[in-house]
Write an enzyme that holds these catalytic residues in place. Structure first.
Site, short mmCIF file in Angstrom:
data_model
loop_
_atom_site.label_atom_id
_atom_site.label_comp_id
_atom_site.label_asym_id
_atom_site.label_seq_id
_atom_site.Cartn_x
_atom_site.Cartn_y
_atom_site.Cartn_z
N GLU A 33 0.99 -1.31 0.03
CA GLU A 33 -0.02 -0.09 -0.04
C GLU A 33 1.08 1.37 0.01
OE1 GLU A 33 -3.55 1.03 -0.12
OE2 GLU A 33 -2.34 2.85 -0.15
N GLY A 39 -7.73 2.46 2.40
CA GLY A 39 -8.16 3.12 1.10
C GLY A 39 -8.86 4.19 0.83
N CYS A 41 -12.12 4.14 0.68
CA CYS A 41 -13.35 3.84 1.60
C CYS A 41 -13.14 4.71 3.05
CB CYS A 41 -13.69 2.68 1.52
SG CYS A 41 -15.09 2.30 2.73
N LYS A 50 -19.72 9.86 5.66
CA LYS A 50 -20.97 9.47 6.60
C LYS A 50 -20.72 9.93 8.01
CE LYS A 50 -21.83 8.33 3.49
NZ LYS A 50 -21.21 7.95 2.05
N GLY A 171 -22.06 17.85 -11.05
CA GLY A 171 -22.16 16.49 -10.92
C GLY A 171 -23.48 15.85 -9.98
N GLY A 262 -17.66 11.57 -11.41
CA GLY A 262 -17.38 10.07 -11.26
C GLY A 262 -15.81 9.75 -10.88
N ASP A 302 -12.88 -1.11 -7.52
CA ASP A 302 -13.25 -0.26 -8.39
C ASP A 302 -12.18 -0.12 -9.57
OD1 ASP A 302 -14.84 0.96 -6.49
OD2 ASP A 302 -13.72 2.76 -6.14
N ALA A 310 -17.74 -0.34 -2.00
CA ALA A 310 -16.85 -0.94 -1.09
C ALA A 310 -17.32 -2.36 -0.88
CB ALA A 310 -16.97 -0.13 0.22
N HIS A 432 -44.01 -5.13 14.63
CA HIS A 432 -44.93 -4.18 14.29
C HIS A 432 -44.74 -3.16 15.90
CE1 HIS A 432 -48.40 -1.53 13.63
NE2 HIS A 432 -48.83 -1.64 14.90
#
Ligand SMILES: Cc1cc2nc3c(=O)[nH]c(=O)nc-3n(C[C@H](O)[C@H](O)[C@H](O)COP(=O)(O)OP(=O)(O)OC[C@H]3O[C@@H](n4cnc5c(N)ncnc54)[C@H](O)[C@@H]3O)c2cc1C
Length: 440
Positions: A33, A39, A41, A50, A171, A262, A302, A310, A432
């Site tokens: 790496e 990465g 994500c 998030k 975009g 993109g 990707d 991911a 419920h």
């Protein structure tokens, strides 16, 4: 030259999950790496966005508190504090990834491919005796227009320490809409300029339109059918995005521009010499077992362009580990847009059903028909696409509304197994009152 059973290039979700699985089964595995473990994500994608979505959502909840009889005033919003929280969450999860990789050798460096499953990192050579897996991910794509360098990408947007006064997002795809939702909730004047006639092009157009309406009501200016021509900056730093649309050439003013058009594949150097074919968009071509054109060389995530998410990268890693092509089927991949309200989709959409000549009908279940949704004050809709026959097998589900991201987990089981609609409530009992009753 050092030999390993497996060499994995890239420690994003595709690479780190697969490396951990192979190491756990006793195979000698190295991960190479060039940046931080986790990465896109973890470091520049899913997780940091998030965290910001969570801050935006908390702000919107507080602003709606009066609906529930709570009298509060918002005295301000500290973006720097939200950004610090984001960085802390990312650091904490990165420690988790590092721990997950403890059974592997980890090399920090940039991998260069050579023929025969050989990888060069600096002056060292490594050979994979079983599998060489390319999991090098993707990077933001840039629109080839004048002034493109004036715009920031999602990478820089996530590194901001203060909010711009106003932003134009080029975009209206998933990344663009998530940022539009975040920035507008935080008080930034936000405009989205989208080329297609509707935002979220790969989603159900009716659901996408509802999201557009919902975000427009929240004050986001969304322009569709607009082709961006250039970006210019005046002497005092203000930006203009110039586009052609229904009304000819028009400009949008803002203090910042985000390019979200993109992602492009990141292919390691030496691919061609190593006999690894790429398609005309630059993605590495693979078969259903994720095998490239070179013997014993695989590409997941990707970088192969099959599904740039991911969980798809992770699923494709399982295909490689288990040599089982059935573990990844793009038709069954759920997609979520973490806007406020959320959008989620799984299975097939109407355009896919039409192109495959599958007869279907659409059934809509508004959140207003669900007790729990009403109690919570939620608005939204579940749209089910079922086979147009007596069985009414569930082929696709789209959800717009609070908790769409969580509802889509059950929806994916229903669509993957093509469960008949009538058996959902009858055979599988749903608690419920819950939002999941919308599937019954
Ligand atoms: C803003 C944003 C939000 C997103 N939100 C979501 C979401 O909510 N849900 C979701 O499912 N997906 C989301 N994604 C997409 C998701 O991040 C990617 O699909 C996922 O990270 C792909 O994983 P990967 O393992 O293929 O590659 P990556 O995560 O991109 O990892 C590839 C790694 O390879 C390394 N590398 C590249 N070349 C070399 C080399 N030559 N040598 C050594 N190392 C190399 C890179 O440094 C990188 O660490 C988002 C993306 C962005 C940009």
């Amino acid at each position: 030259m050092t030999e390993f059973d497996n060499i994995i290039i890239g420690a994003g979700p595709g690479g780190y999950e697969l490396a951990a699985t192979l190491a756990a089964s006793g195979e000698n595995t190295v991960v190479i790496e060039r940046d931080l473990p986790g990465g896109t994500c973890l470091n520049r994608g899913c997780i940091p966005t998030k965290c910001l979505c969570a801050s935006a959502s908390a702000l919107l909840s507080v602003s709606r508190a009066q609906t529930f009889g709570i009298d509060v005033n918002i005295n301000g919003f500290d973006y720097a504090a939200a950004a610090t929280r984001k960085d802390k969450v990312v650091d904490q999860l990165r420690q988790g990834v590092t721990a997950l990789l403890k059974g592997c050798t980890f090399i920090n460096g940039s991998a260069h491919l050579k023929p025969g499953r050989i990888v060069e990192v600096g002056n060292e050579l490594y050979k994979a005796t079983r599998r060489l897996v390319i999991a090098t991910g993707s990077a933001p794509a840039i629109l080839p227009v004048e002034g493109a360098d004036l715009a920031i990408t999602s990478d820089e947007a996530l590194a901001l320490t203060e909010l711009p006064e106003s932003i134009t997002i080029i975009g209206g795809g998933v990344i663009g809409m998530e940022f539009a939702s975040i920035f507008s909730a935080m008080g930034v004047t936000t405009t989205v300029v989208e080329y297609c006639p509707e935002i979220l092009p790969p989603f159900d157009p009716e659901i996408a339109k509802r999201l557009r309406t919902s975000l427009s009501r929240r004050g986001v200016n969304i322009i569709v059918g607009a082709c961006v021509k250039r970006i210019v900056r005046d002497d005092i730093g203000n930006m203009q995005v110039i586009y052609t649309g229904k009304r000819g050439e028009t400009a949008v003013d803002s203090t910042a521009v985000l390019m979200a058009v993109g992602r492009k594949p990141v292919v390691p150097e030496g691919c061609t010499e190593a006999g690894i074919a790429v398609d005309k968009r630059g993605f590495i071509t693979v078969d259903s077992l994720m095998r490239t054109s070179a013997d014993g060389v695989y590409a997941i995530g990707d970088v192969n362009g099959l599904s740039m998410l991911a969980h798809s990268a992770i699923a494709q890693g399982r295909v490689v580990a288990e040599e089982n092509a059935t573990l990844f089927n793009a038709d069954n991949v759920p997609s979520v847009v973490f806007t406020e309200p959320e959008v989620a989709q799984t299975g097939l959409i109407s355009a896919q059903l039409q192109s495959r000549d599958i007869a279907y009908k659409a059934i809509k279940r508004p959140y207003a028909s669900c007790g729990k949704a009403c109690a919570e004050g939620y608005e939204g809709v579940v749209k089910l696409l079922v086979s147009d026959d007596a069985e009414q097998r569930i082929l696709g589900i789209s959800v717009l509304g609070p908790h769409a991201a969580d509802l889509i987990a059950e929806a994916t089981v229903l669509t993957t197994d093509r469960i008949p609609l009538n058996s959902v409530g009858a055979r599988y009992i749903h608690a419920h009152p819950t939002l999941s009753e919308l599937f019954c």
